[in-house]
Design a protein around this motif. Sequence first.
Motif, PDB file in Angstrom:
ATOM      1  N   PRO A  64       0.808  -1.211   0.000  1.00  0.00           N
ATOM      2  CA  PRO A  64       0.000   0.000   0.000  1.00  0.00           C
ATOM      3  C   PRO A  64       0.844   1.265   0.000  1.00  0.00           C
ATOM      4  O   PRO A  64       1.937   1.289   0.542  1.00  0.00           O
ATOM      5  CB  PRO A  64      -0.812  -0.107   1.285  1.00  0.00           C
ATOM      6  N   ALA A  65       0.295   2.326  -0.549  1.00  0.00           N
ATOM      7  CA  ALA A  65       1.032   3.575  -0.663  1.00  0.00           C
ATOM      8  C   ALA A  65       1.145   4.292   0.674  1.00  0.00           C
ATOM      9  O   ALA A  65       2.107   4.998   0.914  1.00  0.00           O
ATOM     10  CB  ALA A  65       0.356   4.479  -1.689  1.00  0.00           C
ATOM     11  N   HIS A  66       0.169   4.130   1.539  1.00  0.00           N
ATOM     12  CA  HIS A  66       0.214   4.792   2.831  1.00  0.00           C
ATOM     13  C   HIS A  66      -0.508   3.962   3.877  1.00  0.00           C
ATOM     14  O   HIS A  66      -1.375   3.161   3.569  1.00  0.00           O
ATOM     15  CB  HIS A  66      -0.406   6.185   2.751  1.00  0.00           C
ATOM     16  N   ALA A  67      -0.138   4.188   5.125  1.00  0.00           N
ATOM     17  CA  ALA A  67      -0.791   3.479   6.216  1.00  0.00           C
ATOM     18  C   ALA A  67      -2.082   4.191   6.598  1.00  0.00           C
ATOM     19  O   ALA A  67      -2.216   5.398   6.406  1.00  0.00           O
ATOM     20  CB  ALA A  67       0.147   3.418   7.410  1.00  0.00           C
ATOM     21  N   LEU A  68      -3.028   3.450   7.136  1.00  0.00           N
ATOM     22  CA  LEU A  68      -4.274   4.046   7.596  1.00  0.00           C
ATOM     23  C   LEU A  68      -4.011   4.843   8.869  1.00  0.00           C
ATOM     24  O   LEU A  68      -3.251   4.405   9.730  1.00  0.00           O
ATOM     25  CB  LEU A  68      -5.312   2.961   7.867  1.00  0.00           C
ATOM     26  N   PRO A  69      -4.626   6.009   9.010  1.00  0.00           N
ATOM     27  CA  PRO A  69      -4.421   6.792  10.235  1.00  0.00           C
ATOM     28  C   PRO A  69      -5.039   6.107  11.445  1.00  0.00           C
ATOM     29  O   PRO A  69      -6.043   5.410  11.328  1.00  0.00           O
ATOM     30  CB  PRO A  69      -5.124   8.118   9.929  1.00  0.00           C
ATOM     31  N   TYR A  70      -4.441   6.308  12.603  1.00  0.00           N
ATOM     32  CA  TYR A  70      -4.929   5.699  13.838  1.00  0.00           C
ATOM     33  C   TYR A  70      -5.849   6.689  14.543  1.00  0.00           C
ATOM     34  O   TYR A  70      -5.472   7.839  14.770  1.00  0.00           O
ATOM     35  CB  TYR A  70      -3.749   5.336  14.736  1.00  0.00           C
ATOM     36  N   PRO A  71      -7.071   6.268  14.908  1.00  0.00           N
ATOM     37  CA  PRO A  71      -8.005   7.213  15.542  1.00  0.00           C
ATOM     38  C   PRO A  71      -7.627   7.501  16.996  1.00  0.00           C
ATOM     39  O   PRO A  71      -7.061   6.663  17.682  1.00  0.00           O
ATOM     40  CB  PRO A  71      -9.339   6.475  15.483  1.00  0.00           C
ATOM     41  N   LYS A  72      -7.956   8.704  17.456  1.00  0.00           N
ATOM     42  CA  LYS A  72      -7.778   9.058  18.859  1.00  0.00           C
ATOM     43  C   LYS A  72      -8.871   8.369  19.673  1.00  0.00           C
ATOM     44  O   LYS A  72      -9.785   7.756  19.117  1.00  0.00           O
ATOM     45  CB  LYS A  72      -7.866  10.576  19.021  1.00  0.00           C
ATOM     46  N   ASP A  73      -8.811   8.501  21.007  1.00  0.00           N
ATOM     47  CA  ASP A  73      -9.791   7.843  21.876  1.00  0.00           C
ATOM     48  C   ASP A  73     -11.214   8.311  21.615  1.00  0.00           C
ATOM     49  O   ASP A  73     -12.160   7.575  21.831  1.00  0.00           O
ATOM     50  CB  ASP A  73      -9.447   8.095  23.345  1.00  0.00           C
ATOM     51  N   GLU A 105     -12.602   9.545  18.628  1.00  0.00           N
ATOM     52  CA  GLU A 105     -12.928   9.773  17.221  1.00  0.00           C
ATOM     53  C   GLU A 105     -12.984   8.486  16.416  1.00  0.00           C
ATOM     54  O   GLU A 105     -12.487   7.450  16.839  1.00  0.00           O
ATOM     55  CB  GLU A 105     -11.955  10.758  16.576  1.00  0.00           C
ATOM     56  N   SER A 106     -13.615   8.597  15.274  1.00  0.00           N
ATOM     57  CA  SER A 106     -13.625   7.538  14.261  1.00  0.00           C
ATOM     58  C   SER A 106     -13.078   8.112  12.962  1.00  0.00           C
ATOM     59  O   SER A 106     -13.149   9.317  12.732  1.00  0.00           O
ATOM     60  CB  SER A 106     -15.043   7.009  14.029  1.00  0.00           C
ATOM     61  N   ILE A 107     -12.552   7.250  12.123  1.00  0.00           N
ATOM     62  CA  ILE A 107     -11.985   7.638  10.835  1.00  0.00           C
ATOM     63  C   ILE A 107     -12.878   7.076   9.737  1.00  0.00           C
ATOM     64  O   ILE A 107     -13.263   5.911   9.773  1.00  0.00           O
ATOM     65  CB  ILE A 107     -10.552   7.079  10.654  1.00  0.00           C
ATOM     66  N   THR A 108     -13.210   7.919   8.757  1.00  0.00           N
ATOM     67  CA  THR A 108     -13.947   7.486   7.572  1.00  0.00           C
ATOM     68  C   THR A 108     -13.082   7.772   6.356  1.00  0.00           C
ATOM     69  O   THR A 108     -12.668   8.911   6.146  1.00  0.00           O
ATOM     70  CB  THR A 108     -15.287   8.242   7.431  1.00  0.00           C
ATOM     71  N   ILE A 109     -12.798   6.745   5.574  1.00  0.00           N
ATOM     72  CA  ILE A 109     -12.039   6.906   4.335  1.00  0.00           C
ATOM     73  C   ILE A 109     -12.970   6.555   3.177  1.00  0.00           C
ATOM     74  O   ILE A 109     -13.524   5.455   3.139  1.00  0.00           O
ATOM     75  CB  ILE A 109     -10.794   6.012   4.302  1.00  0.00           C
ATOM     76  N   VAL A 110     -13.158   7.502   2.275  1.00  0.00           N
ATOM     77  CA  VAL A 110     -14.014   7.302   1.110  1.00  0.00           C
ATOM     78  C   VAL A 110     -13.107   7.130  -0.108  1.00  0.00           C
ATOM     79  O   VAL A 110     -12.212   7.950  -0.330  1.00  0.00           O
ATOM     80  CB  VAL A 110     -14.967   8.499   0.909  1.00  0.00           C
ATOM     81  N   TYR A 111     -13.326   6.077  -0.879  1.00  0.00           N
ATOM     82  CA  TYR A 111     -12.519   5.779  -2.060  1.00  0.00           C
ATOM     83  C   TYR A 111     -13.301   6.122  -3.327  1.00  0.00           C
ATOM     84  O   TYR A 111     -14.500   5.879  -3.410  1.00  0.00           O
ATOM     85  CB  TYR A 111     -12.127   4.304  -2.075  1.00  0.00           C
ATOM     86  N   VAL A 169     -15.476  13.304  15.476  1.00  0.00           N
ATOM     87  CA  VAL A 169     -15.317  13.362  16.925  1.00  0.00           C
ATOM     88  C   VAL A 169     -16.573  12.799  17.578  1.00  0.00           C
ATOM     89  O   VAL A 169     -17.692  13.143  17.186  1.00  0.00           O
ATOM     90  CB  VAL A 169     -15.057  14.807  17.384  1.00  0.00           C
ATOM     91  N   CYS A 170     -16.390  11.939  18.573  1.00  0.00           N
ATOM     92  CA  CYS A 170     -17.534  11.327  19.265  1.00  0.00           C
ATOM     93  C   CYS A 170     -18.321  12.409  19.998  1.00  0.00           C
ATOM     94  O   CYS A 170     -17.735  13.302  20.602  1.00  0.00           O
ATOM     95  CB  CYS A 170     -17.043  10.309  20.292  1.00  0.00           C
ATOM     96  N   PRO A 171     -19.643  12.291  19.963  1.00  0.00           N
ATOM     97  CA  PRO A 171     -20.444  13.230  20.756  1.00  0.00           C
ATOM     98  C   PRO A 171     -20.251  12.961  22.246  1.00  0.00           C
ATOM     99  O   PRO A 171     -20.054  11.803  22.648  1.00  0.00           O
ATOM    100  CB  PRO A 171     -21.873  12.948  20.306  1.00  0.00           C
ATOM    101  N   GLY A 172     -20.302  14.014  23.067  1.00  0.00           N
ATOM    102  CA  GLY A 172     -20.157  13.848  24.508  1.00  0.00           C
ATOM    103  C   GLY A 172     -21.380  13.224  25.125  1.00  0.00           C
ATOM    104  O   GLY A 172     -22.417  13.062  24.483  1.00  0.00           O
ATOM    105  N   ASP A 173     -21.266  12.832  26.375  1.00  0.00           N
ATOM    106  CA  ASP A 173     -22.416  12.266  27.087  1.00  0.00           C
ATOM    107  C   ASP A 173     -23.493  13.327  27.228  1.00  0.00           C
ATOM    108  O   ASP A 173     -23.232  14.471  27.563  1.00  0.00           O
ATOM    109  CB  ASP A 173     -22.002  11.769  28.475  1.00  0.00           C
TER     110      ASP A 173
END
Length: 85
Positions: A26-35, A37-43, A80-84
């Motif tokens: 692969p050309a690049h590694a997938l980014p690692y999410p913070k505690d 957040e979620s990551i969405t990659i659209v191709y 970013v995850c919504p807060g409680d």
Amino acid sequence: MKKLVRNAVVATLLTVAGTTAVVASPAHALPYPKDNESITIVYYSDASKTVQVGMVVYGNCLDDFQYGIRTSYSTIHHTVCPGDL
């Protein structure tokens, strides 16, 4: 003489196999999410990024899923995850 030719052929095949493995990585590694957040990659199908062909979602906010195909044309979104409440 036969042994020398055989060794040269084996060395050439190993070199080609090693080069193919490097090119296919692969050309690049997938980014690692913070505690929080979620990551969405659209191709997309090409550089114009008008036809979506796949998606990957992973991380800590949304359920992980994927569909379609992965290409070299993509956009990355951090959610970013919504807060409680």
